[in-house]
Design a protein around this motif. Structure first.
Motif, PDB file in Angstrom:
ATOM      1  N   VAL A 273       0.831  -1.203   0.000  1.00  0.00           N
ATOM      2  CA  VAL A 273       0.000   0.000   0.000  1.00  0.00           C
ATOM      3  C   VAL A 273       0.865   1.252   0.000  1.00  0.00           C
ATOM      4  O   VAL A 273       0.604   2.212  -0.743  1.00  0.00           O
ATOM      5  N   LEU A 274       1.935   1.255   0.809  1.00  0.00           N
ATOM      6  CA  LEU A 274       2.801   2.425   0.874  1.00  0.00           C
ATOM      7  C   LEU A 274       3.544   2.636  -0.439  1.00  0.00           C
ATOM      8  O   LEU A 274       3.719   3.773  -0.895  1.00  0.00           O
ATOM      9  N   MET A 275       3.980   1.546  -1.080  1.00  0.00           N
ATOM     10  CA  MET A 275       4.639   1.673  -2.377  1.00  0.00           C
ATOM     11  C   MET A 275       3.677   2.212  -3.433  1.00  0.00           C
ATOM     12  O   MET A 275       4.052   2.998  -4.304  1.00  0.00           O
ATOM     13  N   SER A 276       2.420   1.802  -3.352  1.00  0.00           N
ATOM     14  CA  SER A 276       1.430   2.294  -4.315  1.00  0.00           C
ATOM     15  C   SER A 276       1.183   3.785  -4.124  1.00  0.00           C
ATOM     16  O   SER A 276       0.886   4.499  -5.087  1.00  0.00           O
ATOM     17  N   LEU A 277       1.322   4.289  -2.900  1.00  0.00           N
ATOM     18  CA  LEU A 277       1.174   5.724  -2.658  1.00  0.00           C
ATOM     19  C   LEU A 277       2.227   6.501  -3.430  1.00  0.00           C
ATOM     20  O   LEU A 277       1.939   7.534  -4.041  1.00  0.00           O
ATOM     21  N   GLY A 278       3.458   5.983  -3.425  1.00  0.00           N
ATOM     22  CA  GLY A 278       4.512   6.631  -4.186  1.00  0.00           C
ATOM     23  C   GLY A 278       4.200   6.668  -5.669  1.00  0.00           C
ATOM     24  O   GLY A 278       4.494   7.652  -6.356  1.00  0.00           O
ATOM     25  N   ALA A 279       3.611   5.600  -6.173  1.00  0.00           N
ATOM     26  CA  ALA A 279       3.244   5.553  -7.594  1.00  0.00           C
ATOM     27  C   ALA A 279       2.152   6.565  -7.914  1.00  0.00           C
ATOM     28  O   ALA A 279       2.157   7.191  -8.979  1.00  0.00           O
ATOM     29  N   ILE A 280       1.194   6.728  -7.002  1.00  0.00           N
ATOM     30  CA  ILE A 280       0.117   7.699  -7.211  1.00  0.00           C
ATOM     31  C   ILE A 280       0.692   9.115  -7.267  1.00  0.00           C
ATOM     32  O   ILE A 280       0.329   9.919  -8.135  1.00  0.00           O
ATOM     33  N   VAL A 281       1.582   9.424  -6.347  1.00  0.00           N
ATOM     34  CA  VAL A 281       2.212  10.751  -6.334  1.00  0.00           C
ATOM     35  C   VAL A 281       2.970  10.991  -7.631  1.00  0.00           C
ATOM     36  O   VAL A 281       2.892  12.066  -8.236  1.00  0.00           O
ATOM     37  N   SER A 282       3.708   9.973  -8.084  1.00  0.00           N
ATOM     38  CA  SER A 282       4.462  10.106  -9.334  1.00  0.00           C
ATOM     39  C   SER A 282       3.541  10.343 -10.521  1.00  0.00           C
ATOM     40  O   SER A 282       3.814  11.189 -11.378  1.00  0.00           O
ATOM     41  N   ALA A 283       2.432   9.598 -10.575  1.00  0.00           N
ATOM     42  CA  ALA A 283       1.503   9.744 -11.688  1.00  0.00           C
ATOM     43  C   ALA A 283       0.877  11.133 -11.717  1.00  0.00           C
ATOM     44  O   ALA A 283       0.785  11.776 -12.771  1.00  0.00           O
ATOM     45  N   VAL A 284       0.437  11.612 -10.559  1.00  0.00           N
ATOM     46  CA  VAL A 284      -0.182  12.938 -10.480  1.00  0.00           C
ATOM     47  C   VAL A 284       0.835  14.020 -10.867  1.00  0.00           C
ATOM     48  O   VAL A 284       0.511  14.974 -11.587  1.00  0.00           O
ATOM     49  N   THR A 285       2.066  13.861 -10.426  1.00  0.00           N
ATOM     50  CA  THR A 285       3.115  14.832 -10.752  1.00  0.00           C
ATOM     51  C   THR A 285       3.357  14.897 -12.252  1.00  0.00           C
ATOM     52  O   THR A 285       3.480  15.982 -12.838  1.00  0.00           O
ATOM     53  N   ASN A 286       3.441  13.731 -12.890  1.00  0.00           N
ATOM     54  CA  ASN A 286       3.708  13.697 -14.325  1.00  0.00           C
ATOM     55  C   ASN A 286       2.587  14.291 -15.156  1.00  0.00           C
ATOM     56  O   ASN A 286       2.823  14.895 -16.198  1.00  0.00           O
ATOM     57  N   VAL A 287       1.354  14.139 -14.696  1.00  0.00           N
ATOM     58  CA  VAL A 287       0.220  14.635 -15.478  1.00  0.00           C
ATOM     59  C   VAL A 287      -0.038  16.110 -15.231  1.00  0.00           C
ATOM     60  O   VAL A 287      -0.246  16.886 -16.165  1.00  0.00           O
ATOM     61  N   PHE A 288       0.004  16.526 -13.970  1.00  0.00           N
ATOM     62  CA  PHE A 288      -0.465  17.863 -13.624  1.00  0.00           C
ATOM     63  C   PHE A 288       0.647  18.863 -13.285  1.00  0.00           C
ATOM     64  O   PHE A 288       0.392  20.068 -13.293  1.00  0.00           O
ATOM     65  N   ALA A 289       1.842  18.407 -12.990  1.00  0.00           N
ATOM     66  CA  ALA A 289       2.888  19.330 -12.554  1.00  0.00           C
ATOM     67  C   ALA A 289       3.983  19.538 -13.592  1.00  0.00           C
ATOM     68  O   ALA A 289       4.364  20.680 -13.871  1.00  0.00           O
ATOM     69  N   ILE A 290       4.497  18.463 -14.156  1.00  0.00           N
ATOM     70  CA  ILE A 290       5.644  18.597 -15.052  1.00  0.00           C
ATOM     71  C   ILE A 290       5.316  19.358 -16.335  1.00  0.00           C
ATOM     72  O   ILE A 290       6.089  20.246 -16.731  1.00  0.00           O
ATOM     73  N   PRO A 291       4.212  19.075 -17.047  1.00  0.00           N
ATOM     74  CA  PRO A 291       3.952  19.828 -18.288  1.00  0.00           C
ATOM     75  C   PRO A 291       3.893  21.342 -18.091  1.00  0.00           C
ATOM     76  O   PRO A 291       4.599  22.074 -18.798  1.00  0.00           O
ATOM     77  N   PRO A 292       3.094  21.866 -17.136  1.00  0.00           N
ATOM     78  CA  PRO A 292       3.098  23.331 -16.989  1.00  0.00           C
ATOM     79  C   PRO A 292       4.426  23.871 -16.465  1.00  0.00           C
ATOM     80  O   PRO A 292       4.856  24.962 -16.857  1.00  0.00           O
ATOM     81  N   ALA A 293       5.079  23.122 -15.581  1.00  0.00           N
ATOM     82  CA  ALA A 293       6.356  23.597 -15.046  1.00  0.00           C
ATOM     83  C   ALA A 293       7.418  23.685 -16.133  1.00  0.00           C
ATOM     84  O   ALA A 293       8.218  24.628 -16.150  1.00  0.00           O
ATOM     85  N   SER A 294       7.430  22.712 -17.057  1.00  0.00           N
ATOM     86  CA  SER A 294       8.430  22.726 -18.128  1.00  0.00           C
ATOM     87  C   SER A 294       8.175  23.842 -19.131  1.00  0.00           C
ATOM     88  O   SER A 294       9.089  24.237 -19.862  1.00  0.00           O
ATOM     89  N   ARG A 295       6.948  24.349 -19.182  1.00  0.00           N
ATOM     90  CA  ARG A 295       6.660  25.502 -20.038  1.00  0.00           C
ATOM     91  C   ARG A 295       7.059  26.815 -19.369  1.00  0.00           C
ATOM     92  O   ARG A 295       7.338  27.802 -20.045  1.00  0.00           O
ATOM     93  N   MET A 296       7.080  26.839 -18.052  1.00  0.00           N
ATOM     94  CA  MET A 296       7.366  28.064 -17.310  1.00  0.00           C
ATOM     95  C   MET A 296       8.857  28.271 -17.062  1.00  0.00           C
ATOM     96  O   MET A 296       9.338  29.407 -17.074  1.00  0.00           O
TER      97      MET A 296
END
Length: 421
Positions: A273-296
């Motif tokens: 369960v704890l390892m899956s939490l890390g995967a969820i954080v990674s997935a959310v980061t890749n979808v919602f954080a990295i694209p706009p951050a790489s444009r800024m």
């Protein structure tokens, strides 16, 4: 049954495909990564328990991880040339077949020597590597980080499901059954690849975007082709930074499951369960954080910010004594490490021509894997002699060293538009 046009258009935009044929290619690549990650993480929550049931102690478990890292280190650069010379489809087929063999041997293991034997086929387990090479050829420079992030999203989906189900299967059906299930999942990818993937052609010079090195004709699998890339200072700088940061993160990650078991007294299901939490954080980061951050911001600035954040998280990790605090640390750490990994991969592909993108990714994987060769033994020594807190302190210091190198010595460009060969 044909999908509605708006669904197809949305999928093409999300994956970065230029046409429907490219959409099928990229969708198949992403499906491979979901299956690959699902199979791998089916085994990770149960591997410490399976190893112990066969008679392997903490030292032997560290050696097991070292063998895995050596296999990955040797196979990484060669696999990169395989992807460049024969195409990512061949790489994905070979990787999934190697994974199936490794998991099958793991399921059949009844003693420690067979446990170590199961790690030998991991020499060819490089599905993420092959998939990154495919995405590098199919995506534009401006969308490179976002496209690679989408790939990490697929990996995260497989990791989440695999970690959860692997811990449950290990607890209810037995540790060996989780390994057999992983082998079947890997085998399922083989007919998918033969049916849906076509060989990717080398990019023609006329198709090269401004700011990207002109592709050259593939030079085959020879060592001269690989050594030629090391003559490029941006490639060498990126490898040095990955070596510094990767050693710290590898010490943390190679000891993570054992720390969860012995320091926090968690079972295989809770670890999953704890390892899956890390995967969820990674997935959310890749979808919602990295694209706009790489444009800024330029990518080298994003990298330095992520390295500082990793250091702060690791310093906090040294003080973690309860599960809630551990979870609170792992969320920002997951965001920062996801940024670092994705930006590293993007910068590596932009430092070379399109025809060498697979090899450059291979060097990046090999550098991180070299850290994995040393890390288990180093982590075991630190844990046994200096205690739990030394693991986070070492990782924090390594990330700060990488930050210092980026600021003081690195020559790689912040964006593809700034990079000239």
């Amino acid at each position: 049954m044909q999908l509605p046009a708006f669904v197809v258009d949305a999928a093409r935009g999300f994956l970065g495909a230029e046409d429907n044929a490219g959409l099928l290619q990229l969708a198949t690549v992403h499906a491979n990564i979901v299956l690959y990650a699902f199979a791998y993480w089916l085994t990770q929550p149960v591997l410490p328990f399976l190893s112990e049931s066969l008679g392997a102690d903490l030292v032997a478990f560290g050696y097991l991880q070292t063998v895995f890292s050596i296999m990955q280190l040797v196979g990484g650069p060669v696999f990169g040339r395989v992807c460049d010379a024969w195409g990512p489809r061949a790489g994905l087929v070979l990787s999934q077949a190697a994974a199936a063999l490794s998991y099958a041997l793991l399921g059949l293991a009844w003693n420690v020597p067979l446990l170590f034997l199961s790690q030998l086929p991991t020499l060819g387990m490089h599905s993420m590597h092959a998939a990154q090479a495919a995405v590098a050829r199919l995506s534009s420079n401006d969308a490179r980080a976002a496209s690679l992030g989408r790939l990490s999203l697929s990996y995260g989906m497989g990791m989440i499901l695999g970690s959860l189900i692997g811990g449950y299967v290990g607890k209810t059906a037995g540790y060996h059954h989780a390994a057999f299930a992983a082998a079947l999942v890997s085998l399922a990818a083989l007919p998918l690849n033969y049916a849906c993937l076509r060989p990717l052609q080398m990019v023609a010079p006329a198709q090269v975007e401004p700011g990207r090195p002109t592709p050259a004709k593939s030079e085959g699998l020879g060592p001269a082709a690989m050594m030629r890339l090391l003559e490029k200072k941006p490639v060498r700088d990126l490898m040095v930074v990955q070596l510094l940061v990767g050693l710290g993160l590898s010490v943390y990650r190679s000891s993570f499951s054992q720390a969860l078991r012995h320091h926090f007294d968690l079972g295989s299901e809770q670890i999953g369960v704890l390892m899956s939490l890390g995967a969820i954080v990674s997935a959310v980061t890749n979808v919602f954080a990295i694209p706009p951050a790489s444009r800024m911001l330029p990518e080298n600035q994003l990298l330095t910010i992520s390295l500082v954040a990793i250091s702060l998280c690791m310093l906090t990790y040294t003080q973690a004594s309860t599960l809630p605090l551990l979870i609170a640390v792992n969320v920002p750490f997951g965001v920062a490490s996801t940024f670092a990994y994705t930006i590293f991969s993007s910068l590596m592909t932009k430092s070379v021509s399109a025809s060498d993108s697979g090899t450059s990714i291979g060097f990046g994987h090999a550098t991180r894997t070299l850290c994995g060769v040393v890390a288990p033994t180093l982590a075991g020594y630190l844990y046994q002699n200096l205690g739990f807190g030394s693991l986070g302190s070492f990782a924090a210091a390594a990330s700060l060293a990488g930050f210092a190198y980026v600021v003081l010595f690195s020559s790689f460009a912040g964006t593809a538009r700034e990079k000239k060969d």
